[in-house]
Design an enzyme around this catalytic site. Structure first.
Site, mmCIF file in Angstrom:
data_model
loop_
_atom_site.group_PDB
_atom_site.id
_atom_site.type_symbol
_atom_site.label_atom_id
_atom_site.label_comp_id
_atom_site.label_asym_id
_atom_site.label_seq_id
_atom_site.Cartn_x
_atom_site.Cartn_y
_atom_site.Cartn_z
ATOM 1 C CD1 TRP A 125 1.955 1.942 -0.626
ATOM 2 C CD2 TRP A 125 2.056 1.836 -3.114
ATOM 3 N NE1 TRP A 125 1.316 3.156 -1.299
ATOM 4 C CE2 TRP A 125 1.614 3.116 -2.590
ATOM 5 C CE3 TRP A 125 2.767 1.816 -4.228
ATOM 6 C CZ2 TRP A 125 1.113 3.996 -3.692
ATOM 7 C CZ3 TRP A 125 2.298 2.634 -5.205
ATOM 8 C CH2 TRP A 125 1.545 3.895 -4.747
ATOM 9 C CG ASP A 168 10.425 -1.749 0.177
ATOM 10 O OD1 ASP A 168 11.712 -1.407 0.175
ATOM 11 O OD2 ASP A 168 9.526 -0.981 -0.209
ATOM 12 C CE1 TYR A 200 5.141 2.737 0.740
ATOM 13 C CE2 TYR A 200 6.188 0.593 1.085
ATOM 14 C CZ TYR A 200 5.890 1.463 0.588
ATOM 15 O OH TYR A 200 6.880 1.678 -0.695
ATOM 16 C CB SER A 224 13.582 6.047 -2.230
ATOM 17 O OG SER A 224 12.357 5.492 -3.019
ATOM 18 C CE LYS A 240 -0.095 -5.477 -2.630
ATOM 19 N NZ LYS A 240 -1.324 -5.084 -3.434
ATOM 20 C CB THR A 275 -1.633 -9.703 -1.633
ATOM 21 O OG1 THR A 275 -1.427 -8.463 -1.972
ATOM 22 C CG2 THR A 275 -2.486 -9.621 -0.449
ATOM 23 C CG ASN A 319 5.738 -12.102 -8.614
ATOM 24 O OD1 ASN A 319 5.573 -12.533 -9.621
ATOM 25 N ND2 ASN A 319 5.191 -11.458 -7.663
#
Ligand code: NAP
Length: 279
Positions: free
Chosen positions: A25, A49, A54, A142, A233, A235, A243
């Site tokens: 997102w 995802d 998006y 969701s 998320k 980038t 992560n």
């Protein structure tokens, strides 16, 4: 949680869903989005995802195509936006999503919110049809409350595989997690870093310092231990790697309980999107 235990490799649940995914997102710059998906897959991620809303399904598809990873090894999820939830719109817009993504099928298709054109009897049979046609492998929901999930289970022929909801140490979703365990569906946790708020929490910071880990890793390790599939998320390559390394972080029972006890706030970080806004 018999259907959702982690398999021996620690990457994938026994039901086939990888335990850590990449959220996309607001990863709207097409080149950057494609790069981050490619970087993540080559770092070991196997779950991506996205969503119609998006505006990046084509870039996500490009990233998957560019990565040196077979398509069948990637668990790809997208979501049907609330304006597309009438029967024919579900079918048509999902076909468009597949075209943008450049794939024959997705592994998981979610109803993004039980809002807008959502009507269980109208919307959900279209999801069943897509599954019967082999265009989607599993059906997800969701931002569903327990009563929405139970209604969906009554209407669908296929099982509800997962409910993607905001979940992190300040929004623990304890009751929903119990409901999921009781009814046999997965919780996929969005905004697992509380959109950055985990970085200035004292308890998480102390635990992170004790392990020489990042606060992001502590939040993701807590989610994993609580049975939640997190989709942070990220980038930059650094965040993507940071992560991913959370998989090697084992928290003690005492640390997990300290995080369970955080009472900073227990509300969604997206209050505008909460139940009051959609009903
Ligand atoms: P999030 O994952 O909690 O936080 C993302 C933010 O944290 C970004 O600013 C990212 O920066 C930063 N970040 C990531 N890893 C980091 C690290 N290791 N160290 C420092 N900063 C780090 O928030 P989110 O994007 O809201 O949620 C994740 C995904 O959940 C979304 O992308 C989307 O796929 C999904 N989602 C679904 C719904 C829904 O209604 N179903 C709603 C919200 C989100 P960089 O981008 O600069 O790396």
């Amino acid at each position: 949680m018999p259907s959702s235990e982690q398999s021996a490799d620690g990457v994938t649940r026994t039901n086939g869903m990888p335990v850590l995914g990449l959220g996309t997102w607001e990863n709207e710059n097409p080149e950057q989005c494609a790069d981050s998906v490619e970087t993540a897959l080559e770092a070991g991620y196997r779950h991506v995802d996205t969503a119609q809303a998006y505006g990046n399904e084509a870039a996500v598809g490009e990233g998957i195509a560019a990565a040196d990873v077979d398509r069948e090894d990637v668990f790809l999820a997208t979501k049907v936006w609330i304006s597309n939830l009438a029967y024919e719109d579900v079918i048509e817009t999902t076909e468009e999503s597949l075209e943008k993504l450049g794939v024959d099928a997705v592994d998981l298709l979610y109803v993004h919110w039980p809002a807008g054109a959502y009507d269980p009897e109208e919307t959900l049979p279209a999801f069943d049809e897509l599954r019967d046609r082999g265009l989607i492998d599993r059906i997800g929901v969701s931002n569903f409350e327990p009563d929405h999930v139970e209604r969906a289970m009554d209407v669908l022929d296929a099982p509800v595989f997962a409910n993607q909801v905001e979940t992190h140490p300040f929004c623990k979703q304890t009751e929903l997690r119990e409901h999921a365990e009781e009814h046999g569906y997965e919780i996929v946790g969005y905004s697992p870093l509380a959109r950055g708020a985990v970085f200035d929490d004292d308890v998480i910071g102390e635990i992170a310092a004790d392990h020489g880990a990042s606060a992001a890793q502590v939040s993701l390790a807590w989610l994993r231990e609580r049975g939640v599939t997190a989709i942070p998320k990220a980038t930059s390559a650094d965040h993507i790697a940071d992560n991913w390394a959370s998989r090697g972080l084992d928290l003690t029972d005492e640390e997990l309980e300290r995080i369970d006890g955080i009472e900073r706030y227990d509300r969604r970080v997206h209050p505008d999107f909460g139940p009051d806004a959609w009903e």
